[in-house]
Design a protein around this motif. Structure first.
Motif, short mmCIF file in Angstrom:
data_model
loop_
_atom_site.label_atom_id
_atom_site.label_comp_id
_atom_site.label_asym_id
_atom_site.label_seq_id
_atom_site.Cartn_x
_atom_site.Cartn_y
_atom_site.Cartn_z
N LYS A 17 2.25 2.14 -3.48
CA LYS A 17 1.20 2.64 -4.22
C LYS A 17 1.28 4.27 -3.93
CE LYS A 17 -1.89 -0.69 -3.62
NZ LYS A 17 -3.20 -1.30 -3.68
N ASN A 18 1.07 4.57 -2.51
CA ASN A 18 0.84 6.00 -2.25
C ASN A 18 2.26 6.69 -2.52
OD1 ASN A 18 -1.64 5.51 -1.24
ND2 ASN A 18 -0.80 4.91 1.01
N LYS B 201 0.74 -1.23 -0.12
CA LYS B 201 -0.17 -0.02 -0.01
C LYS B 201 1.07 1.22 -0.08
CE LYS B 201 -3.93 2.08 2.46
NZ LYS B 201 -4.77 2.00 1.22
N THR C 232 2.40 9.97 -5.27
CA THR C 232 2.75 11.24 -4.85
C THR C 232 4.03 11.67 -5.89
OG1 THR C 232 2.54 10.73 -2.34
CG2 THR C 232 3.64 12.64 -2.87
N LYS D 293 -1.59 6.54 10.04
CA LYS D 293 -2.13 7.93 9.58
C LYS D 293 -1.41 9.03 10.40
CE LYS D 293 -6.15 10.56 8.56
NZ LYS D 293 -7.75 10.96 8.47
#
Length: 423
Positions: A90-91, A87, A95, A218
């Motif tokens: 992918k982020n 994940k 970006t 987060k």
């Protein structure tokens, strides 16, 4: 020879080997900048310094992904770890592509604002940005898993390829030096991916963390991103603003001053790389983390003091050796700039330490004083000396508040221990 190899394998710990590797990489990067300064001269070096500063800015942005990856590579295991890494890849790629588009689209505006000779250098640089973000996540896995050999190789691959390719092209091609530097940086991002852990790279793999872990990731990502933004501001805003406010010759002089004065920060960086996973692991095991902080603060303080004293007593000699006589006019500012970066390096250790412990007040403090530095430079830039002086003021205030927070937290902790003991 065999006896020496056996001694190295048995006598040198992985952490020490990594530090030696980091010194080699920083030395190579430093050589890269010094030779460029000598070959190009102050005016052309000002353009090169903008690209190098952009590279540093990019490294701080990407460091958010690296630190988040490193921390949760320690905390997550098995399928949770695999899904998390997929994940974050992918982020990071998303970006990188987004920033690449921004840089390419606004390349003409960047050329105008920084008064560079070319906009194409920003286009070339921008195209390489997504590769740098993938590289940073890859490094974060190695950092968190304490695979220091692989981590060292990625840094060495990036540094050596940039060094060799840039100077080979400068020798062979008669084109704008800023374009050659951009090409060297672009290809160093590709080589910096090696060795690449392909087993963790699944862009199509779907993964959802449970609510508690998702919130943890987060929160840490947001505060780390904020802190890396403060690093960008404090480390690079002065060079960018000087390039905007001053002529190319003076901007080139200042870039050389910044490069010499930041030696202590580059050295401190290797301790930061080891600090975060070590503190996270100690906290996970329920052990005291304070000794590791004090040890690293002592290291950085001694190194900073040594560099500042050397710059105070031998400024002309240092500048002549490193950049040449063309840059001697800023020798009187060398020890002052080194003082500012030394103070910042010490403050930075405290901030990263508390970031590792999920305590975010020092991060906010860094942000406040990073903005203060920008405001001061914008208001007071009549001379290069004034620019340096206002940075010293901002960094002294930052260290003061970081130390105040440290002693306050330590006193509170001591009182709690005393209360528990009495009960």
């Amino acid at each position: 020879m065999q006896a020496l190899i056996r001694f190295v394998k048995k006598g040198i710990k992985p952490e020490q080997l990594f530090m030696l590797s980091v010194l080699l990489v920083n030395g190579g990067n430093y050589l890269y900048n010094l030779v460029l300064g000598r070959i190009l001269g102050p005016e052309k070096f000002a353009d090169a310094a903008i690209l190098i500063t952009f590279l540093l800015v990019l490294s701080f942005v990407a460091m958010t992904f690296q630190l988040v990856t490193a921390k949760f590579s320690v905390l997550f295991e098995d399928s949770v770890f695999s899904g998390f890494i997929s994940k974050i890849y992918k982020n990071a790629l998303f970006t990188g592509v987004f920033l690449a588009i921004l840089i390419v689209v606004f390349s003409l505006q960047l050329q105008s604002f920084f008064r560079t000779t070319s906009s194409t250098m920003f286009v070339i640089f921008g195209i390489g940005v997504p590769f740098y973000f993938l590289m940073s996540v890859n490094r974060g896995v190695f950092q968190g898993k304490q695979e220091l050999k692989s981590l060292s190789i990625t840094y060495q691959s990036e540094m050596i390829s940039r060094l060799l390719l840039t100077f080979t092209l400068l020798y062979l091609l008669d084109i704008d030096s800023s374009l050659i530097i951009a090409i060297g940086i672009f290809f160093s991002f590709i080589f910096g991916l090696l060795p690449f852990r392909t087993s963790n790279f699944y862009l199509s793999k779907k993964f959802v963390l449970d609510t508690a872990n998702k919130k943890l990731v987060k929160n840490f990502f947001i505060i780390t991103a904020f802190y890396e933004l403060t690093q960008i501001i404090i480390n690079n805003s002065d060079i960018l603003l000087v390039k905007h406010y001053f002529e190319s010759y003076e901007a080139g002089l200042y870039a050389s001053l910044a490069l010499i004065g930041r030696v202590v920060y580059f050295i401190a960086w290797m301790f930061v790389m080891l600090l975060l996973p070590t503190v996270v692991q100690l906290k996970k095991e329920g052990k005291d983390t304070l000794p590791i902080l004090l040890k690293y603060v002592a290291y950085i303080a001694v190194i900073a003091a040594t560099i500042v004293v050397s710059c105070f007593f031998f400024p002309d000699e240092i500048i002549k050796i490193l950049f040449g006589s063309e840059y001697l006019s800023i020798s009187n500012l060398l020890w002052k700039y080194a003082s500012a970066t030394g103070i910042f390096a010490i403050s930075n250790i405290f901030a990263y330490y508390y970031l590792s412990l999920d305590k975010y007040v020092p991060v906010v403090l860094s942000g406040i004083f990073g903005m203060l530095q920008i405001v001061l430079v914008v208001l007071f830039h009549d001379s290069l000396e004034q620019v340096v002086h206002v940075q010293i003021i901002a960094m002294v205030l930052l260290l003061f508040v970081q130390l105040s927070f440290f002693f306050f937290k330590d006193s509170v902790k001591s009182k709690k221990i005393e209360e528990i003991t009495k009960e």
